[in-house]
Design a protein around this motif. Structure first.
Motif, PDB file in Angstrom:
ATOM      1  N   MET A  75      -2.114  49.633 -30.606  1.00 37.02           N
ATOM      2  CA  MET A  75      -3.508  49.683 -30.206  1.00 37.02           C
ATOM      3  C   MET A  75      -4.113  48.286 -30.240  1.00 37.02           C
ATOM      4  SD  MET A  75      -5.502  52.902 -31.304  1.00 37.02           S
ATOM      5  CE  MET A  75      -5.013  54.447 -30.649  1.00 37.02           C
ATOM      6  N   ALA A  76      -5.068  48.083 -29.375  1.00 35.50           N
ATOM      7  CA  ALA A  76      -5.727  46.786 -29.277  1.00 35.50           C
ATOM      8  C   ALA A  76      -6.878  46.703 -30.262  1.00 35.50           C
ATOM      9  CB  ALA A  76      -6.248  46.576 -27.864  1.00 35.50           C
ATOM     10  N   THR A  77      -7.294  45.492 -30.537  1.00 40.62           N
ATOM     11  CA  THR A  77      -8.438  45.233 -31.398  1.00 40.62           C
ATOM     12  C   THR A  77      -9.531  44.605 -30.555  1.00 40.62           C
ATOM     13  OG1 THR A  77      -7.005  44.881 -33.291  1.00 40.62           O
ATOM     14  CG2 THR A  77      -9.223  43.986 -33.432  1.00 40.62           C
ATOM     15  N   LEU A  78     -10.751  45.040 -30.777  1.00 42.27           N
ATOM     16  CA  LEU A  78     -11.890  44.529 -30.028  1.00 42.27           C
ATOM     17  C   LEU A  78     -12.913  43.994 -31.012  1.00 42.27           C
ATOM     18  CD1 LEU A  78     -13.499  44.321 -27.328  1.00 42.27           C
ATOM     19  CD2 LEU A  78     -14.345  46.607 -27.828  1.00 42.27           C
ATOM     20  N   THR A  79     -13.341  42.765 -30.808  1.00 38.87           N
ATOM     21  CA  THR A  79     -14.368  42.161 -31.646  1.00 38.87           C
ATOM     22  C   THR A  79     -15.612  41.975 -30.797  1.00 38.87           C
ATOM     23  OG1 THR A  79     -12.693  40.980 -32.905  1.00 38.87           O
ATOM     24  CG2 THR A  79     -14.949  40.163 -33.072  1.00 38.87           C
ATOM     25  N   VAL A  80     -16.731  42.431 -31.299  1.00 39.64           N
ATOM     26  CA  VAL A  80     -18.000  42.301 -30.584  1.00 39.64           C
ATOM     27  C   VAL A  80     -18.889  41.373 -31.388  1.00 39.64           C
ATOM     28  CG1 VAL A  80     -19.974  43.523 -29.625  1.00 39.64           C
ATOM     29  CG2 VAL A  80     -17.744  44.648 -29.694  1.00 39.64           C
ATOM     30  N   ARG A  81     -19.283  40.267 -30.772  1.00 37.17           N
ATOM     31  CA  ARG A  81     -20.108  39.280 -31.462  1.00 37.17           C
ATOM     32  C   ARG A  81     -21.526  39.279 -30.910  1.00 37.17           C
ATOM     33  NH1 ARG A  81     -15.068  36.697 -30.957  1.00 37.17           N
ATOM     34  NH2 ARG A  81     -14.246  35.981 -32.943  1.00 37.17           N
ATOM     35  N   ASN A  82     -22.424  38.690 -31.662  1.00 38.72           N
ATOM     36  CA  ASN A  82     -23.800  38.429 -31.240  1.00 38.72           C
ATOM     37  C   ASN A  82     -24.583  39.702 -30.924  1.00 38.72           C
ATOM     38  OD1 ASN A  82     -23.394  35.632 -31.475  1.00 38.72           O
ATOM     39  ND2 ASN A  82     -22.464  35.591 -29.443  1.00 38.72           N
ATOM     40  N   LEU A  83     -24.398  40.735 -31.717  1.00 39.71           N
ATOM     41  CA  LEU A  83     -25.199  41.945 -31.567  1.00 39.71           C
ATOM     42  C   LEU A  83     -26.502  41.786 -32.329  1.00 39.71           C
ATOM     43  CD1 LEU A  83     -22.492  44.704 -32.119  1.00 39.71           C
ATOM     44  CD2 LEU A  83     -23.649  44.140 -29.992  1.00 39.71           C
ATOM     45  N   ASP A  84     -27.570  42.319 -31.782  1.00 39.46           N
ATOM     46  CA  ASP A  84     -28.845  42.323 -32.495  1.00 39.46           C
ATOM     47  C   ASP A  84     -28.700  43.152 -33.760  1.00 39.46           C
ATOM     48  OD1 ASP A  84     -30.150  40.796 -30.594  1.00 39.46           O
ATOM     49  OD2 ASP A  84     -30.889  42.547 -29.485  1.00 39.46           O
ATOM     50  N   ASP A  85     -29.392  42.745 -34.782  1.00 35.89           N
ATOM     51  CA  ASP A  85     -29.361  43.488 -36.043  1.00 35.89           C
ATOM     52  C   ASP A  85     -29.795  44.936 -35.843  1.00 35.89           C
ATOM     53  OD1 ASP A  85     -28.436  41.295 -37.422  1.00 35.89           O
ATOM     54  OD2 ASP A  85     -30.425  40.668 -38.107  1.00 35.89           O
ATOM     55  N   SER A  86     -30.762  45.153 -34.954  1.00 32.24           N
ATOM     56  CA  SER A  86     -31.252  46.518 -34.721  1.00 32.24           C
ATOM     57  C   SER A  86     -30.163  47.403 -34.107  1.00 32.24           C
ATOM     58  CB  SER A  86     -32.481  46.497 -33.820  1.00 32.24           C
ATOM     59  OG  SER A  86     -32.154  45.948 -32.557  1.00 32.24           O
ATOM     60  N   VAL A  87     -29.316  46.830 -33.272  1.00 32.03           N
ATOM     61  CA  VAL A  87     -28.214  47.587 -32.663  1.00 32.03           C
ATOM     62  C   VAL A  87     -27.194  47.964 -33.734  1.00 32.03           C
ATOM     63  CG1 VAL A  87     -26.301  47.483 -31.009  1.00 32.03           C
ATOM     64  CG2 VAL A  87     -28.540  46.565 -30.387  1.00 32.03           C
ATOM     65  N   VAL A  88     -26.861  47.028 -34.578  1.00 35.12           N
ATOM     66  CA  VAL A  88     -25.902  47.289 -35.657  1.00 35.12           C
ATOM     67  C   VAL A  88     -26.463  48.344 -36.601  1.00 35.12           C
ATOM     68  CG1 VAL A  88     -24.667  46.278 -37.610  1.00 35.12           C
ATOM     69  CG2 VAL A  88     -24.888  44.993 -35.476  1.00 35.12           C
ATOM     70  N   ARG A  89     -27.743  48.226 -36.916  1.00 35.60           N
ATOM     71  CA  ARG A  89     -28.383  49.193 -37.803  1.00 35.60           C
ATOM     72  C   ARG A  89     -28.364  50.594 -37.169  1.00 35.60           C
ATOM     73  NH1 ARG A  89     -31.929  46.129 -39.616  1.00 35.60           N
ATOM     74  NH2 ARG A  89     -33.236  46.110 -37.776  1.00 35.60           N
ATOM     75  N   ALA A  90     -28.674  50.674 -35.890  1.00 32.32           N
ATOM     76  CA  ALA A  90     -28.658  51.965 -35.185  1.00 32.32           C
ATOM     77  C   ALA A  90     -27.250  52.553 -35.157  1.00 32.32           C
ATOM     78  CB  ALA A  90     -29.192  51.799 -33.768  1.00 32.32           C
ATOM     79  N   LEU A  91     -26.242  51.709 -34.980  1.00 31.23           N
ATOM     80  CA  LEU A  91     -24.850  52.172 -34.996  1.00 31.23           C
ATOM     81  C   LEU A  91     -24.492  52.741 -36.364  1.00 31.23           C
ATOM     82  CD1 LEU A  91     -22.046  52.391 -33.642  1.00 31.23           C
ATOM     83  CD2 LEU A  91     -21.596  50.093 -34.496  1.00 31.23           C
TER      84      LEU A  91
ATOM     85  N   ALA B 262     -18.839  53.037 -39.133  1.00 32.65           N
ATOM     86  CA  ALA B 262     -19.434  52.372 -37.977  1.00 32.65           C
ATOM     87  C   ALA B 262     -18.359  52.046 -36.942  1.00 32.65           C
ATOM     88  CB  ALA B 262     -20.177  51.109 -38.405  1.00 32.65           C
ATOM     89  N   GLU B 263     -17.191  51.660 -37.407  1.00 31.38           N
ATOM     90  CA  GLU B 263     -16.093  51.341 -36.492  1.00 31.38           C
ATOM     91  C   GLU B 263     -15.641  52.582 -35.728  1.00 31.38           C
ATOM     92  OE1 GLU B 263     -11.548  49.592 -36.638  1.00 31.38           O
ATOM     93  OE2 GLU B 263     -12.879  49.257 -38.327  1.00 31.38           O
ATOM     94  N   ALA B 264     -15.521  53.713 -36.423  1.00 37.54           N
ATOM     95  CA  ALA B 264     -15.116  54.962 -35.770  1.00 37.54           C
ATOM     96  C   ALA B 264     -16.181  55.415 -34.774  1.00 37.54           C
ATOM     97  CB  ALA B 264     -14.862  56.046 -36.807  1.00 37.54           C
ATOM     98  N   GLU B 265     -17.437  55.243 -35.132  1.00 34.03           N
ATOM     99  CA  GLU B 265     -18.519  55.626 -34.220  1.00 34.03           C
ATOM    100  C   GLU B 265     -18.517  54.738 -32.985  1.00 34.03           C
ATOM    101  OE1 GLU B 265     -21.602  57.991 -32.874  1.00 34.03           O
ATOM    102  OE2 GLU B 265     -20.169  58.279 -34.498  1.00 34.03           O
ATOM    103  N   HIS B 266     -18.266  53.458 -33.167  1.00 29.71           N
ATOM    104  CA  HIS B 266     -18.184  52.518 -32.057  1.00 29.71           C
ATOM    105  C   HIS B 266     -17.070  52.949 -31.097  1.00 29.71           C
ATOM    106  CE1 HIS B 266     -17.835  48.015 -30.748  1.00 29.71           C
ATOM    107  NE2 HIS B 266     -18.342  48.774 -29.827  1.00 29.71           N
ATOM    108  N   ARG B 267     -15.910  53.303 -31.658  1.00 29.06           N
ATOM    109  CA  ARG B 267     -14.794  53.782 -30.818  1.00 29.06           C
ATOM    110  C   ARG B 267     -15.189  55.029 -30.038  1.00 29.06           C
ATOM    111  NH1 ARG B 267     -11.484  52.307 -35.285  1.00 29.06           N
ATOM    112  NH2 ARG B 267     -11.661  54.426 -36.115  1.00 29.06           N
ATOM    113  N   GLU B 268     -15.873  55.955 -30.717  1.00 32.46           N
ATOM    114  CA  GLU B 268     -16.268  57.207 -30.063  1.00 32.46           C
ATOM    115  C   GLU B 268     -17.268  56.957 -28.947  1.00 32.46           C
ATOM    116  OE1 GLU B 268     -16.334  61.195 -29.114  1.00 32.46           O
ATOM    117  OE2 GLU B 268     -14.903  59.997 -30.231  1.00 32.46           O
ATOM    118  N   ILE B 269     -18.231  56.076 -29.179  1.00 34.90           N
ATOM    119  CA  ILE B 269     -19.214  55.740 -28.140  1.00 34.90           C
ATOM    120  C   ILE B 269     -18.508  55.157 -26.920  1.00 34.90           C
ATOM    121  CG2 ILE B 269     -21.126  54.173 -27.544  1.00 34.90           C
ATOM    122  CD1 ILE B 269     -22.048  54.511 -30.507  1.00 34.90           C
TER     123      ILE B 269
END
Length: 92
Positions: free
Chosen positions: A1-17, A28-35
């Motif tokens: 499986m591949a790895t994905l790194t997401v940089r420069n997200l707004d704090d509000s987006v991370v908080r919502a995730l 949060a990582e599992a939810e990100h994958r599901e989204i």
């Protein structure tokens, strides 16, 4: 499986995730994958596009040969109706 790194997200987006993940009992990582999975699999559904094309083809087949008023005719009919309403139907 591949790895994905997401940089420069707004704090509000991370908080919502994180909130969304907690509500669903996931990390949060599992939810990100599901989204990502939900969004990307819904985009690649040619069956829904094909189904829409089939419905449109059926509609065209059912209505073939029927004539309908042109836009200009419908506009004139609408105008005449409004004139009649404004003049209490007397046309004057």
């Amino acid at each position: 499986m591949a790895t994905l790194t997401v940089r420069n997200l707004d704090d509000s987006v991370v908080r919502a995730l994180r909130v969304r993940a907690a509500e669903r009992g996931r990390s949060a990582e599992a939810e990100h994958r599901e989204i990502l999975r939900e969004v990307l699999t819904s985009i690649r559904q040619p069956s829904s596009r094909a189904a829409a094309a089939n419905r449109l083809a059926e509609f065209r087949h059912r209505t073939a040969g029927r004539t309908s008023a042109t836009a200009a005719e419908l506009l004139e009919e609408s105008r005449q109706g409004r004139i009649a309403d404004l003049t209490d139907g007397s046309g004057a």
